[in-house]
Write a protein that holds these residues in place. Structure first.
Motif, PDB file in Angstrom:
ATOM      1  N   ASN A 234       0.583  -1.154  -0.193  1.00  0.00           N
ATOM      2  CA  ASN A 234       0.026   0.039   0.083  1.00  0.00           C
ATOM      3  C   ASN A 234       0.689   1.192   0.057  1.00  0.00           C
ATOM      4  O   ASN A 234       0.947   2.194   0.913  1.00  0.00           O
ATOM      5  CB  ASN A 234      -0.880  -0.151   1.217  1.00  0.00           C
ATOM      6  CG  ASN A 234      -1.782  -1.253   1.186  1.00  0.00           C
ATOM      7  OD1 ASN A 234      -2.134  -1.548   0.089  1.00  0.00           O
ATOM      8  ND2 ASN A 234      -2.051  -1.718   2.563  1.00  0.00           N
ATOM      9  N   VAL A 235       1.652   1.265  -1.103  1.00  0.00           N
ATOM     10  CA  VAL A 235       2.687   2.715  -1.183  1.00  0.00           C
ATOM     11  C   VAL A 235       1.745   3.737  -2.231  1.00  0.00           C
ATOM     12  O   VAL A 235       1.589   3.166  -3.439  1.00  0.00           O
ATOM     13  CB  VAL A 235       3.954   2.287  -1.640  1.00  0.00           C
ATOM     14  CG1 VAL A 235       4.906   3.444  -1.876  1.00  0.00           C
ATOM     15  CG2 VAL A 235       4.516   1.445  -0.738  1.00  0.00           C
ATOM     16  N   PRO A 236       1.469   4.735  -1.940  1.00  0.00           N
ATOM     17  CA  PRO A 236       0.772   5.775  -2.886  1.00  0.00           C
ATOM     18  C   PRO A 236       1.719   5.903  -3.952  1.00  0.00           C
ATOM     19  O   PRO A 236       2.867   6.249  -3.508  1.00  0.00           O
ATOM     20  CB  PRO A 236       0.256   6.665  -2.027  1.00  0.00           C
ATOM     21  CG  PRO A 236       0.190   5.934  -0.428  1.00  0.00           C
ATOM     22  CD  PRO A 236       1.316   5.200  -0.366  1.00  0.00           C
ATOM     23  N   ASN A 237       1.034   6.344  -5.117  1.00  0.00           N
ATOM     24  CA  ASN A 237       1.835   6.646  -6.044  1.00  0.00           C
ATOM     25  C   ASN A 237       2.626   7.982  -5.992  1.00  0.00           C
ATOM     26  O   ASN A 237       3.879   8.207  -6.643  1.00  0.00           O
ATOM     27  CB  ASN A 237       1.039   6.898  -7.507  1.00  0.00           C
ATOM     28  CG  ASN A 237       0.758   5.668  -8.232  1.00  0.00           C
ATOM     29  OD1 ASN A 237       1.739   4.776  -8.301  1.00  0.00           O
ATOM     30  ND2 ASN A 237      -0.354   5.405  -8.736  1.00  0.00           N
ATOM     31  N   ASN A 238       2.085   8.894  -5.175  1.00  0.00           N
ATOM     32  CA  ASN A 238       2.816  10.372  -4.906  1.00  0.00           C
ATOM     33  C   ASN A 238       3.619  10.436  -3.573  1.00  0.00           C
ATOM     34  O   ASN A 238       4.126  11.422  -3.221  1.00  0.00           O
ATOM     35  CB  ASN A 238       1.612  11.235  -4.841  1.00  0.00           C
ATOM     36  CG  ASN A 238       1.114  11.083  -3.689  1.00  0.00           C
ATOM     37  OD1 ASN A 238       0.793   9.827  -3.101  1.00  0.00           O
ATOM     38  ND2 ASN A 238       0.000  12.116  -3.273  1.00  0.00           N
ATOM     39  N   THR A 239       4.087   8.978  -2.982  1.00  0.00           N
ATOM     40  CA  THR A 239       4.860   8.836  -1.879  1.00  0.00           C
ATOM     41  C   THR A 239       6.333   9.235  -2.323  1.00  0.00           C
ATOM     42  O   THR A 239       6.659   8.937  -3.342  1.00  0.00           O
ATOM     43  CB  THR A 239       4.737   7.520  -1.254  1.00  0.00           C
ATOM     44  OG1 THR A 239       3.318   7.050  -0.908  1.00  0.00           O
ATOM     45  CG2 THR A 239       5.691   7.430  -0.082  1.00  0.00           C
TER      46      THR A 239
ATOM     47  N   ILE B 130       9.568   8.266  -2.024  1.00  0.00           N
ATOM     48  CA  ILE B 130      10.377   6.985  -1.889  1.00  0.00           C
ATOM     49  C   ILE B 130      10.999   7.012  -3.062  1.00  0.00           C
ATOM     50  O   ILE B 130      10.672   7.210  -4.372  1.00  0.00           O
ATOM     51  CB  ILE B 130       9.364   5.732  -1.700  1.00  0.00           C
ATOM     52  CG1 ILE B 130      10.384   4.689  -1.310  1.00  0.00           C
ATOM     53  CG2 ILE B 130       8.474   5.657  -2.869  1.00  0.00           C
ATOM     54  CD1 ILE B 130       9.676   3.460  -0.842  1.00  0.00           C
ATOM     55  N   ARG B 131      12.359   6.858  -2.904  1.00  0.00           N
ATOM     56  CA  ARG B 131      13.217   6.644  -4.220  1.00  0.00           C
ATOM     57  C   ARG B 131      14.288   5.180  -3.968  1.00  0.00           C
ATOM     58  O   ARG B 131      14.035   4.791  -2.904  1.00  0.00           O
ATOM     59  CB  ARG B 131      14.462   7.596  -3.903  1.00  0.00           C
ATOM     60  CG  ARG B 131      13.820   9.130  -3.708  1.00  0.00           C
ATOM     61  CD  ARG B 131      14.767  10.334  -3.300  1.00  0.00           C
ATOM     62  NE  ARG B 131      14.208  11.594  -3.006  1.00  0.00           N
ATOM     63  CZ  ARG B 131      14.869  12.378  -2.632  1.00  0.00           C
ATOM     64  NH1 ARG B 131      16.238  12.247  -1.989  1.00  0.00           N
ATOM     65  NH2 ARG B 131      14.434  13.601  -2.379  1.00  0.00           N
ATOM     66  N   GLU B 132      14.626   5.026  -5.099  1.00  0.00           N
ATOM     67  CA  GLU B 132      15.354   3.786  -5.222  1.00  0.00           C
ATOM     68  C   GLU B 132      16.777   3.936  -4.343  1.00  0.00           C
ATOM     69  O   GLU B 132      17.216   5.115  -4.261  1.00  0.00           O
ATOM     70  CB  GLU B 132      15.773   3.413  -6.566  1.00  0.00           C
ATOM     71  CG  GLU B 132      14.675   2.871  -7.622  1.00  0.00           C
ATOM     72  CD  GLU B 132      15.118   2.346  -8.689  1.00  0.00           C
ATOM     73  OE1 GLU B 132      16.242   2.492  -9.280  1.00  0.00           O
ATOM     74  OE2 GLU B 132      14.048   2.057  -9.795  1.00  0.00           O
TER      75      GLU B 132
ATOM     76  N   ILE C  73      11.013   0.662  -8.182  1.00  0.00           N
ATOM     77  CA  ILE C  73       9.819   1.329  -8.046  1.00  0.00           C
ATOM     78  C   ILE C  73       8.944   1.369  -9.500  1.00  0.00           C
ATOM     79  O   ILE C  73       9.592   1.869 -10.320  1.00  0.00           O
ATOM     80  CB  ILE C  73       9.964   2.998  -7.315  1.00  0.00           C
ATOM     81  CG1 ILE C  73      10.438   2.759  -6.242  1.00  0.00           C
ATOM     82  CG2 ILE C  73       8.617   3.347  -7.065  1.00  0.00           C
ATOM     83  CD1 ILE C  73      11.050   4.053  -5.524  1.00  0.00           C
ATOM     84  N   MET C  74       7.684   0.988  -9.330  1.00  0.00           N
ATOM     85  CA  MET C  74       7.003   1.144 -10.534  1.00  0.00           C
ATOM     86  C   MET C  74       5.758   1.783 -10.087  1.00  0.00           C
ATOM     87  O   MET C  74       4.759   1.193  -9.239  1.00  0.00           O
ATOM     88  CB  MET C  74       6.678  -0.275 -10.974  1.00  0.00           C
ATOM     89  CG  MET C  74       7.826  -1.217 -11.655  1.00  0.00           C
ATOM     90  SD  MET C  74       7.508  -2.807 -12.105  1.00  0.00           S
ATOM     91  CE  MET C  74       7.138  -3.580 -10.280  1.00  0.00           C
TER      92      MET C  74
ATOM     93  N   GLU D 144       9.551  -3.044  -4.641  1.00  0.00           N
ATOM     94  CA  GLU D 144      10.532  -4.130  -4.333  1.00  0.00           C
ATOM     95  C   GLU D 144      11.832  -3.603  -3.527  1.00  0.00           C
ATOM     96  O   GLU D 144      12.224  -2.586  -4.061  1.00  0.00           O
ATOM     97  CB  GLU D 144      10.739  -4.746  -5.604  1.00  0.00           C
ATOM     98  CG  GLU D 144       9.843  -5.399  -6.410  1.00  0.00           C
ATOM     99  CD  GLU D 144      10.142  -6.348  -7.691  1.00  0.00           C
ATOM    100  OE1 GLU D 144      11.545  -6.447  -7.763  1.00  0.00           O
ATOM    101  OE2 GLU D 144       9.462  -7.005  -8.205  1.00  0.00           O
ATOM    102  N   VAL D 145      11.964  -4.361  -2.609  1.00  0.00           N
ATOM    103  CA  VAL D 145      13.073  -4.083  -1.774  1.00  0.00           C
ATOM    104  C   VAL D 145      14.012  -5.383  -1.409  1.00  0.00           C
ATOM    105  O   VAL D 145      13.777  -6.514  -1.630  1.00  0.00           O
ATOM    106  CB  VAL D 145      12.613  -3.554  -0.372  1.00  0.00           C
ATOM    107  CG1 VAL D 145      11.955  -2.249  -0.609  1.00  0.00           C
ATOM    108  CG2 VAL D 145      11.974  -4.562   0.256  1.00  0.00           C
ATOM    109  N   ARG D 146      15.237  -5.053  -1.233  1.00  0.00           N
ATOM    110  CA  ARG D 146      16.109  -6.127  -1.152  1.00  0.00           C
ATOM    111  C   ARG D 146      16.683  -6.092   0.261  1.00  0.00           C
ATOM    112  O   ARG D 146      17.160  -5.045   0.719  1.00  0.00           O
ATOM    113  CB  ARG D 146      17.363  -6.164  -2.081  1.00  0.00           C
ATOM    114  CG  ARG D 146      16.916  -6.373  -3.530  1.00  0.00           C
ATOM    115  CD  ARG D 146      18.234  -6.652  -4.304  1.00  0.00           C
ATOM    116  NE  ARG D 146      17.726  -6.986  -5.714  1.00  0.00           N
ATOM    117  CZ  ARG D 146      17.737  -8.198  -6.095  1.00  0.00           C
ATOM    118  NH1 ARG D 146      17.634  -9.159  -5.212  1.00  0.00           N
ATOM    119  NH2 ARG D 146      17.127  -8.398  -7.372  1.00  0.00           N
TER     120      ARG D 146
END
Length: 289
Positions: A193-198, A200-202, A227-228, A239-241
């Motif tokens: 549930n990560v909103p599109n406008n959050t 957050i960066r690679e 991030i897509m 996706e996170v590692r």
């Protein structure tokens, strides 16, 4: 075969419906623990033989890198006393609750679960060492998972990459909170549930938020790898590692976050843990600066 099918069906039903099966499983794990230890001996022997036959040049280079890391750690430890005092004074000014020291014990890997649909492992610590179900497990880099079952001499760990595991996290850069869920595959987690406008960066570092009380705050969990943002949906796919070396670590720390279960020794401050965890990623922060 029919008898085995009937017996297996009964055991599955009993495991789901009857609470006493947990005690039976713990007793069976206690009996099987010596067998698991014996089975792990060939792998340990091969590891020692491989180490003895390692190329000398590789060992020299590894020794040099370890010395550089030790030098970096020594430099940071020299600043720890000053930074700790500054942190205490700032928290006093802000009337903030000081961070509590977290006791711990070490543990070693016994075996990995062979089921491809499960991300679990067994370690060589159990009830005799005060281990309890739900206890956090970390390695030298970050969060590994949590204890899900305990026998007398061994315990089963559910890794953070398992599909049934979730952990509350926050972005270290801005404090935004999310839930990191295992994808059921080695080396991969997802954020729910990560909103599109959050914002957050690679490359963003995700650390434990401490909201549930099970995982202490501030331990590295993962880094954002992909991030897509989908225009047709309100949520982005992230996706996170994991930062922990889940595929190679053999030594772990079990953190005691329950007051009634804390041992009397092995006290380690959170600041020292943070400094040690930063050493396994030398140069990243300096490169950004």
């Amino acid at each position: 075969m029919i008898l085995c099918v009937i017996l297996a069906s009964f055991l599955m039903f009993a495991d789901q419906r009857m609470s006493w099966m947990e005690d039976v499983r713990a007793q069976i794990s206690t009996v099987v623990a010596p067998v698991q230890w014996i089975v792990s001996l060939p792998a340990r022997g091969l590891s020692l033989a491989s180490l003895a036959l390692s190329d000398q040049t590789r060992l020299v280079n590894e020794n040099r890198r370890l010395r550089e890391r030790l030098l970096t750690l020594s430099q940071r430890v020299q600043r720890m006393a000053s930074l700790s005092e500054d942190n205490v004074r700032l928290r006093e000014l802000l009337k903030a609750t000081p961070r509590q020291e977290i006791p711990w014990i070490t543990a070693g890997l016994l075996t990995l679960d062979n089921d491809p649909f499960l991300q679990q492992m067994i370690i060589d610590r159990g009830q005799q060492s005060g281990v309890y179900s739900g206890q956090p497990v970390v390695d030298s880099a970050g969060l590994v998972g949590q204890i899900i079952s305990v026998s007398r001499y061994s315990s089963r760990v559910l890794l953070i990459t398992d599909a049934s595991h979730s952990v509350p996290v926050q972005i270290n850069r801005n404090g935004l909170r999310f839930i990191a869920r295992g994808a059921g595959q080695p080396g991969r987690l997802t954020l729910d549930n990560v909103p599109n406008n959050t914002d957050i960066r690679e490359g963003d570092l995700l650390v434990t938020s401490g909201l549930t009380g099970r995982f202490p705050e501030g331990y590295p969990v993962a880094r954002v790898s992909r991030i897509m943002r989908n225009a047709g949906t309100p949520f982005a796919s992230v996706e996170v590692r994991p930062i922990a070396q889940l595929d190679r670590s053999r030594n772990f720390l079990l953190l005691f976050t329950h007051d009634r279960l804390k041992p009397k020794s092995h006290q380690l401050s959170q600041e020292a843990v943070d400094a040690a965890l930063q050493v396994v990623r030398p140069g990243r922060q300096e490169a950004r600066q």
